[in-house]
Design a protein around this motif. Structure first.
Motif, mmCIF file in Angstrom:
data_model
loop_
_atom_site.group_PDB
_atom_site.id
_atom_site.type_symbol
_atom_site.label_atom_id
_atom_site.label_comp_id
_atom_site.label_asym_id
_atom_site.label_seq_id
_atom_site.Cartn_x
_atom_site.Cartn_y
_atom_site.Cartn_z
ATOM 1 N N PHE A 38 38.639 37.656 36.734
ATOM 2 C CA PHE A 38 39.747 38.797 36.767
ATOM 3 C C PHE A 38 41.077 38.138 37.110
ATOM 4 N N THR A 39 41.991 38.379 36.074
ATOM 5 C CA THR A 39 43.269 37.791 36.072
ATOM 6 C C THR A 39 44.317 38.903 36.056
ATOM 7 N N SER B 241 43.244 40.804 32.587
ATOM 8 C CA SER B 241 42.183 40.134 31.907
ATOM 9 C C SER B 241 40.791 40.121 32.466
ATOM 10 N N ILE B 242 39.898 40.712 32.103
ATOM 11 C CA ILE B 242 38.613 40.641 32.812
ATOM 12 C C ILE B 242 37.530 40.062 32.140
ATOM 13 N N VAL B 243 36.756 39.344 32.546
ATOM 14 C CA VAL B 243 35.527 38.938 31.864
ATOM 15 C C VAL B 243 34.318 39.513 32.862
ATOM 16 N N THR C 111 44.158 34.853 40.011
ATOM 17 C CA THR C 111 42.815 34.967 39.349
ATOM 18 C C THR C 111 41.643 34.870 40.349
ATOM 19 N N PHE C 112 40.393 35.714 40.172
ATOM 20 C CA PHE C 112 39.158 35.595 40.641
ATOM 21 C C PHE C 112 38.310 34.970 39.853
ATOM 22 N N THR C 113 37.828 33.840 40.019
ATOM 23 C CA THR C 113 36.737 33.226 39.226
ATOM 24 C C THR C 113 35.360 33.061 40.107
ATOM 25 N N ARG C 114 34.493 33.964 39.641
ATOM 26 C CA ARG C 114 33.024 34.053 40.314
ATOM 27 C C ARG C 114 32.151 33.081 39.572
ATOM 28 N N ASP C 115 32.255 33.197 38.158
ATOM 29 C CA ASP C 115 31.244 32.174 37.314
ATOM 30 C C ASP C 115 31.869 32.605 35.759
ATOM 31 N N ALA C 116 31.171 31.873 35.015
ATOM 32 C CA ALA C 116 31.692 32.135 33.508
ATOM 33 C C ALA C 116 31.622 33.456 33.096
#
Lengths: 348, 55
Positions: A297-298, A338-340, A288-293
């Motif tokens: 990307f998972t 799963s991508i935000v 998982t990459f988390t830049r912000d809310a």
């Protein structure tokens, strides 16, 4: 004359046609095309192929006397980018095929799995997009064309121990049918500003029960390379179409798809990679990459075992090079992305 | 904040479900060939444990 740095690229973030009526021949409209930079500095070449009559007897000699139009032999084209929520959502959607988007306003959540031929509404075909390339578009353009009927052949995702954007890269190989329009008729928007990731933003990194982010294995991880290949079959068939009198491809159907994952970790006392291999232990792998809310990307590999674990040397440090084997889980399939992202309409 | 929902159609097209758009719920359905469709014009929603089913 023009410098290649003047080349600008845009391509459909939405699919050609609609979800219920996809099309390889209907180009994207300007409203569904975005513009991005590309680390690949080459333009996408068009290669029409002629054939001749040298093999035919009856001419009185062995030499060719005529040319005949054959087909457009379009080379693959690489889009190479620093990994971002927008680009990853686009690459995964167009390469895997079964896409769900949720949310009525930004951010949007894209859930993506590989489509199966038996249940995919478009059979073995993935969504298509149009690709625009321009140099000084306008009345005296050096280059202004739109390639219609493009698809993603495969991608690579690389994560490594290094500073900056290069620590998380994504590139994809695209194919094109040979259909094009010139001039494109498209006014490209301003270049998008993608929300990029780097390796420092990794918030989960667990492979087959080993947590490489925290705990005893927290400092083991060195690099990871994942790749997908659709192995498209040639799309020439009766009625596949022509462009300038040359035959073009009318479909891209996936063949035997492959999903490869390799990673490198430092060896330490009690490293469990060998025992996982010998015991044929399988488990999920989550990155998982988390830049912000608004941007994450998972990649969840549903059932991963190890094919090869090889002792090696990486920049003077003893390492293990692990080749994973991604097994198809009866319930959850092969892999879920799963991508935000703030970008709406990807692959819609 | 409520979890957004999406509509999925069964692989053979004979059923549409409204489900919460979480990875845990979507993954097994999508792996089985369910795919997203626009919301049907009229539907009744029955909330099940972690899922909503529409008729």
């Amino acid at each position: 004359m023009a410098n290649i740095s003047e080349l600008i690229n845009g391509w459909g973030f939405g699919r050609q046609g609609t979800i219920t009526s996809p099309s390889i021949t209907t180009p994207n409209t300007a409203a569904t095309i975005w513009r991005h930079t590309n680390l690949n500095t080459k333009p996408w070449a068009k290669v029409p192929v002629n054939e001749d009559d040298r093999a035919e007897i009856g001419k009185g000699h062995e030499f060719p006397t005529q040319l005949f139009k054959s087909h457009y032999n379009m080379p693959t084209y690489e889009l190479s980018k620093y990994a971002s929520s927008e680009f990853l959502a686009w690459v995964m959607s167009f390469s895997l095929g079964n896409v769900t988007v949720a949310g009525s306003s930004a951010p949007y959540t894209y859930t993506i799995v590989p489509a199966l031929g038996a249940t995919n509404p478009t059979g073995l075909e993935l969504p298509y997009f149009s690709f625009v390339q321009q140099i000084r578009p306008g009345g005296s353009a050096v280059l202004d064309e739109m390639l219609v009927g493009c698809a993603i052949k495969g991608w690579k995702l690389s994560i490594k121990n290094s500073p900056g954007r290069a620590s998380a890269m994504c590139s994809c190989e695209c194919v094109a049918s040979g259909q094009y329009t010139s001039p494109s008729g498209i006014t490209l928007p301003a270049a998008s500003t993608p929300h990029e990731f780097n390796a420092g933003m990794i918030s989960a990194l667990t492979v087959n029960g080993i947590n490489y982010l925290t705990g005893g294995s927290g400092k083991q991880f060195v690099s990871l390379d994942a790749s997908w290949e659709n192995n498209f079959r040639p799309g020439f068939f009766p009625g596949s179409g022509t462009q300038d009198g040359f035959q073009i491809q009318g479909r891209f159907e996936w063949g035997d798809r492959t999903f490869a994952v390799q990673f490198v970790v430092r060896v330490q006392a009690g490293s469990s990679e060998y025992s996982n291999l010998i015991n044929q232990t399988t488990g999920t792998a989550t990155i998982t990459f988390t830049r912000d809310a608004q941007n994450s990307f998972t990649m969840t590999i549903q059932k991963m075992g190890f094919n090869v674990v090889e002792l090696s040397n990486t920049d003077g440090i003893a390492t293990l090079q692990v080749t994973g084997v991604q097994l198809y889980d009866a319930t959850n399939g092969l892999v879920t992305m799963s991508i935000v992202t703030p970008q709406a309409g990807i692959c819609q | 904040m409520s979890v957004p929902t999406v509509f999925l159609e069964s692989p053979n097209g004979d059923e549409i479900k409204e489900v919460e758009a979480t990875t845990a719920i979507l993954t097994p359905l999508m792996a089985a060939g369910w795919h997203q469709v626009p919301a049907p014009p009229k539907h009744e929603t029955v909330i099940l444990a972690g899922k909503k089913e529409s008729n």
